[in-house]
Design an enzyme around this catalytic site. Structure first.
Site, PDB file in Angstrom:
ATOM      1  N   ASP A 160       1.086  -1.196   0.105  1.00 53.29           N
ATOM      2  CA  ASP A 160      -0.011  -0.020  -0.081  1.00 53.29           C
ATOM      3  C   ASP A 160       0.760   1.168   0.054  1.00 53.29           C
ATOM      4  O   ASP A 160       0.581   2.133  -0.796  1.00 53.29           O
ATOM      5  CB  ASP A 160      -0.950   0.224   1.402  1.00 53.29           C
ATOM      6  CG  ASP A 160      -2.044  -0.863   1.338  1.00 53.29           C
ATOM      7  OD1 ASP A 160      -2.423  -1.449   2.534  1.00 53.29           O
ATOM      8  OD2 ASP A 160      -2.537  -1.119  -0.016  1.00 53.29           O
ATOM      9  N   ASP A 195     -11.907   5.457  -3.538  1.00 50.73           N
ATOM     10  CA  ASP A 195     -12.651   4.144  -3.779  1.00 50.73           C
ATOM     11  C   ASP A 195     -13.649   4.067  -5.071  1.00 50.73           C
ATOM     12  O   ASP A 195     -14.040   3.083  -5.476  1.00 50.73           O
ATOM     13  CB  ASP A 195     -13.543   3.639  -2.552  1.00 50.73           C
ATOM     14  CG  ASP A 195     -12.492   3.288  -1.481  1.00 50.73           C
ATOM     15  OD1 ASP A 195     -11.727   2.250  -1.751  1.00 50.73           O
ATOM     16  OD2 ASP A 195     -13.034   3.192  -0.290  1.00 50.73           O
ATOM     17  N   ASP A 214      -6.142   5.450  -4.848  1.00 45.76           N
ATOM     18  CA  ASP A 214      -6.103   4.437  -3.974  1.00 45.76           C
ATOM     19  C   ASP A 214      -4.974   3.239  -4.367  1.00 45.76           C
ATOM     20  O   ASP A 214      -4.980   2.774  -5.259  1.00 45.76           O
ATOM     21  CB  ASP A 214      -7.561   3.427  -4.176  1.00 45.76           C
ATOM     22  CG  ASP A 214      -7.826   2.927  -2.867  1.00 45.76           C
ATOM     23  OD1 ASP A 214      -6.805   2.157  -2.454  1.00 45.76           O
ATOM     24  OD2 ASP A 214      -8.945   2.364  -2.541  1.00 45.76           O
ATOM     25  N   THR A 235      -7.695  -4.498  -0.614  1.00 46.12           N
ATOM     26  CA  THR A 235      -6.816  -4.780   0.358  1.00 46.12           C
ATOM     27  C   THR A 235      -6.955  -6.613   0.645  1.00 46.12           C
ATOM     28  O   THR A 235      -6.025  -7.252   0.561  1.00 46.12           O
ATOM     29  CB  THR A 235      -6.671  -4.093   1.553  1.00 46.12           C
ATOM     30  OG1 THR A 235      -6.312  -2.811   1.074  1.00 46.12           O
ATOM     31  CG2 THR A 235      -5.330  -4.606   2.385  1.00 46.12           C
ATOM     32  N   GLU A 261      -5.326   7.486  -0.011  1.00 40.33           N
ATOM     33  CA  GLU A 261      -5.727   7.000   1.216  1.00 40.33           C
ATOM     34  C   GLU A 261      -4.713   6.813   2.271  1.00 40.33           C
ATOM     35  O   GLU A 261      -5.145   7.004   3.683  1.00 40.33           O
ATOM     36  CB  GLU A 261      -6.050   5.255   0.866  1.00 40.33           C
ATOM     37  CG  GLU A 261      -6.636   4.692   2.029  1.00 40.33           C
ATOM     38  CD  GLU A 261      -7.138   3.062   1.762  1.00 40.33           C
ATOM     39  OE1 GLU A 261      -7.151   2.928   0.457  1.00 40.33           O
ATOM     40  OE2 GLU A 261      -7.841   2.458   2.724  1.00 40.33           O
ATOM     41  N   ILE A 295      -3.869   0.568  -3.462  1.00 45.64           N
ATOM     42  CA  ILE A 295      -4.265  -0.587  -3.392  1.00 45.64           C
ATOM     43  C   ILE A 295      -5.754  -0.651  -2.857  1.00 45.64           C
ATOM     44  O   ILE A 295      -6.068  -0.429  -1.631  1.00 45.64           O
ATOM     45  CB  ILE A 295      -3.439  -1.805  -2.518  1.00 45.64           C
ATOM     46  CG1 ILE A 295      -2.124  -2.017  -3.050  1.00 45.64           C
ATOM     47  CG2 ILE A 295      -4.145  -3.127  -2.660  1.00 45.64           C
ATOM     48  CD1 ILE A 295      -1.363  -3.161  -2.814  1.00 45.64           C
ATOM     49  N   ASP A 296      -6.492  -1.035  -4.036  1.00 48.19           N
ATOM     50  CA  ASP A 296      -8.031  -0.891  -3.598  1.00 48.19           C
ATOM     51  C   ASP A 296      -8.310  -2.528  -3.645  1.00 48.19           C
ATOM     52  O   ASP A 296      -7.993  -3.211  -4.654  1.00 48.19           O
ATOM     53  CB  ASP A 296      -8.742  -0.303  -4.502  1.00 48.19           C
ATOM     54  CG  ASP A 296     -10.282  -0.222  -4.296  1.00 48.19           C
ATOM     55  OD1 ASP A 296     -10.480  -0.134  -2.991  1.00 48.19           O
ATOM     56  OD2 ASP A 296     -11.249  -0.584  -5.389  1.00 48.19           O
TER      57      ASP A 296
END
Ligand SMILES: Nc1ncnc2c1ncn2[C@@H]1O[C@H](COP(=O)(O)O)[C@@H](OP(=O)(O)O)[C@H]1O
Ligand SMILES: [Mg+2]
Ligand SMILES: [Mg+2]
Ligand SMILES: [Mg+2]
Length: 349
Positions: free
Chosen positions: A46, A286, A134, A139, A71, A136-137
């Site tokens: 991330d 998101d 984001d 996770t 994020e 890593i969307d």
């Protein structure tokens, strides 16, 4: 206005980040069961992804003022325990940059990495330009070895004008049917869209792009729908009641992340339903990249009351009840089914 320069930078940033994430996910899946429940690898990915996107955008667009709504922040990295993780992130970012080679010998220090991560603290809003990320969307999907996305959008005066959505585990061929195995065929898709010019998809390995379009299905009986894999993120009972009212026959396709928007944009399914539990506030990162990818492909995305999604209010989306996405022909009957199902749910409480 054209955003061609920004789009080139966004595609490059998202693709390089996908490379970083793939490396971490591979190591994560190869490690033993015990370390699979250890959250640190995902943390590394991330932060690494956020640092890398921030660095690449600033390098590629040096003459623009840089504002990033993202994020993650470096809070947990600035502790004693965070030091080791920060060093791992820094190595990962530098290795990824070196594998690309376009930034010469630039090597980031741990301080550079912290600065790059914390440039994501912007509040966004309705004026000027803001990147929305984001890193890593999905996770949870990433940890399971399933779907995840690197989702990067650009806001101009509160509107999403550009998006790059990298989905490293998404097959290039359709995932429309729930019983299709994602293990077959080539995987790794990059979706991108610029306002007014449509949505394109290309393999993450760089081959040429094709224009994509949402499904034209107007008979709900032939439609299929996507929803979150995680029941905690969206009420599956509510979406199944909506689908039943519409006459949808196919079972839902449940996958993590904004890969749902990408799959919808290329017509793998016709509807995306997202109904978080009461009190949950959706964040703009998101949805920003996924939103432009699906709308430029001819789709419509609104909240459950039919209002357009408003990305101009800061870090959160301010909306009524949930998010629904489909093609323009199905939207009126979808909205009706949503309203009826919500009313029934309300009266059964
Ligand atoms: N209780 C909840 N309800 C709705 N969404 C939630 C949630 N908890 C987390 N999320 C969001 O759902 C996103 C993943 O979406 P999906 O369910 O489509 O895979 C998460 O993104 P991150 O994985 O980037 O944290 C997170 O922001
Ligand atoms: Mg997310
Ligand atoms: Mg995330
Ligand atoms: Mg998260």
């Amino acid at each position: 206005m054209s955003y061609d320069k920004e789009l080139v930078a966004a595609k490059k940033a998202a693709s390089l980040s996908a490379r970083l994430c793939q490396k971490v996910q591979k190591a994560l899946l190869q490690s033993d069961v015990q370390s699979k429940s250890d959250k640190s690898p995902v943390t590394v990915a991330d932060y690494g992804s956020q640092a890398l996107v921030s660095f690449v955008l600033q390098r590629e667009l040096p003459s623009e003022t840089f504002s990033l709504v993202a994020e993650e922040d470096s809070g947990d990295l600035c502790t004693n325990e965070g030091q080791e993780i920060l060093e791992r992130i820094t190595k990962l970012v530098n290795d990824t940059l070196a594998s690309d080679g376009s930034y010469g010998v630039s090597t980031l220090s741990t301080e550079d990495v912290l600065k790059a991560i914390d440039s994501g603290k912007s509040e966004g809003g309705s004026h000027g330009r803001h990147w929305v990320l984001d890193p890593i969307d999905g996770t949870k999907g990433f940890l399971r070895g399933d779907q995840y996305a690197i989702a990067l959008g650009l806001l101009e005066e509160g509107k999403v004008v550009l998006g790059a959505l990298a989905c490293p585990n998404l097959p290039l061929s359709s995932i429309g049917s729930a019983n299709q195995s994602p293990l077959h065929g080539e995987i790794g898709c990059l979706f991108f869209a610029e306002v007014g010019t449509g949505t394109y998809m290309q393999p993450l390995n760089g081959a040429s792009a094709v224009k994509v379009q949402v499904s034209a299905i107007d008979n709900p009986e032939e439609a299929s729908f996507f929803e979150s894999y995680e029941a905690a993120h969206s009420m599956h009972d509510l979406s199944s009641s909506i689908a039943k009212k519409l006459g949808v026959k196919a079972p839902p396709v449940r996958i993590d992340s904004q890969a749902k928007y990408g799959a919808l944009a290329r017509g793998d399914g016709t509807i995306y339903l997202r109904f978080p539990r009461k009190g949950y506030r959706e964040k703009i990162w998101d949805h920003a990249a996924g939103y432009i990818v699906v709308t430029e492909a001819g789709g419509v995305a609104t909240d459950a009351a039919g209002n357009p999604l408003d990305f101009s209010k800061g870090r959160y989306l301010d909306l009524d009840t949930g998010i629904i996405v489909t093609n323009p022909k199905l939207m009126p009957s979808l909205l009706k089914a949503v309203r009826e199902s919500l009313d029934e749910k309300g009266s059964s409480l």
